[in-house]
Design an enzyme around this catalytic site. Structure first.
Site, PDB file in Angstrom:
ATOM      1  N   HIS A 114      -3.465  -5.829   2.267  1.00  0.00           N
ATOM      2  CA  HIS A 114      -2.368  -5.129   3.310  1.00  0.00           C
ATOM      3  C   HIS A 114      -3.103  -7.453   3.066  1.00  0.00           C
ATOM      4  CE1 HIS A 114      -1.649  -1.548   4.673  1.00  0.00           C
ATOM      5  NE2 HIS A 114      -3.088  -0.858   3.639  1.00  0.00           N
ATOM      6  N   CYS A 134       0.998  -0.860  -0.190  1.00  0.00           N
ATOM      7  CA  CYS A 134       0.588  -0.328   0.192  1.00  0.00           C
ATOM      8  C   CYS A 134       0.478   1.551   0.080  1.00  0.00           C
ATOM      9  CB  CYS A 134      -0.932  -0.061   0.889  1.00  0.00           C
ATOM     10  SG  CYS A 134      -2.295   0.955   1.279  1.00  0.00           S
ATOM     11  N   GLU A 193      -1.772  -8.907   5.158  1.00  0.00           N
ATOM     12  CA  GLU A 193      -0.731  -8.754   7.116  1.00  0.00           C
ATOM     13  C   GLU A 193      -1.943  -9.014   7.370  1.00  0.00           C
ATOM     14  OE1 GLU A 193      -0.372  -6.462   4.943  1.00  0.00           O
ATOM     15  OE2 GLU A 193      -0.600  -4.335   6.343  1.00  0.00           O
TER      16      GLU A 193
HETATM   17  N1  GLN Z   1      -3.722   6.377   1.552  1.00  0.00           N
HETATM   18  C1  GLN Z   1      -2.367   6.211   1.869  1.00  0.00           C
HETATM   19  C2  GLN Z   1      -1.866   6.476   0.871  1.00  0.00           C
HETATM   20  O1  GLN Z   1      -1.814   7.428  -0.151  1.00  0.00           O
HETATM   21  C3  GLN Z   1      -2.346   4.607   2.504  1.00  0.00           C
HETATM   22  C4  GLN Z   1      -2.828   3.689   2.501  1.00  0.00           C
HETATM   23  C5  GLN Z   1      -2.602   2.431   3.260  1.00  0.00           C
HETATM   24  O2  GLN Z   1      -0.950   2.465   3.280  1.00  0.00           O
HETATM   25  N2  GLN Z   1      -2.929   1.759   3.567  1.00  0.00           N
HETATM   26  O3  GLN Z   1      -0.338   7.078   1.716  1.00  0.00           O
END
Ligand code: GLN
Length: 172
Positions: free
Chosen positions: A157, A74, A159
């Site tokens: 994610h 992410c 995890e």
């Molecule tokens: N929205 C976050 C970003 O742009 C990422 C979200 C996440 O890591 N779950 O940094």
């Protein structure tokens, strides 16, 4: 020993998934913490914060030359992408799956197996995949798990699920 960048974000969940999968792990906050590692995870969180931290500590520079597997989830994927660390030839659009209320959980087919690992939380969307990048899973026709050499990245994610197979695939 697998390091987990532990300045901010979901590092504790990665550490417990690694433990469940039988890997030793440690928290990484400085360039010195990289010594002796055989892999690194950059967790989710807020990519702007993670990016500033990578720049300030010199960890960003150090990771550009690292040879071990690096996995970004992410926000971690955002900092690995083309316009940040440039370690994987993908372009991403932040928060492109929608706001917090649009977060969702889904099964994903990953290398022939259906796994309940698709936890998408204000996730970035992969908008372009370069030639050397392997797509390991897609959702609605959009790549969500990719690899280029030793660099791995997912929009979701794993995890946060009970599954350990993604971590095993990357670090075994
Ligand atoms: N929205 C976050 C970003 O742009 C990422 C979200 C996440 O890591 N779950 O940094």
């Amino acid at each position: 020993m697998i390091g987990v960048l532990a300045f901010h974000g979901g590092f504790a969940e990665h550490i417990s998934t690694l433990r469940k999968a039988g890997f030793e792990s440690c928290e990484v906050r400085s360039v010195q913490d990289l010594s002796g590692l055989s892999g690194l995870i950059i967790p989710g969180g807020e990519s702007t914060v993670i990016w500033k931290f990578l720049e300030k500590t010199g960890l960003g520079e150090a990771l550009r030359v690292a040879k071990f597997p690096i996995y970004g989830t992410c926000a971690g994927m955002i900092v690995l992408a083309k316009d940040k660390l440039g370690l994987i030839d993908i372009s991403v659009e932040r928060n492109a799956y929608g706001r917090q209320v649009a977060s969702f959980i889904t099964d994903l087919e990953i290398v022939g197996r259906i796994l309940p690992v698709g936890h998408f939380i204000r996730a970035p969307k992969i908008t372009r995949v370069g030639e050397g990048v392997e797509v390991l899973a897609s959702h609605d026709g959009v790549p969500v798990f990719v690899r280029q050499g030793n660099i791995w990245a997912s929009s979701f994610h794993p995890e946060l699920s009970a599954e350990t197979s993604i971590h095993e695939m990357i670090f075994s």
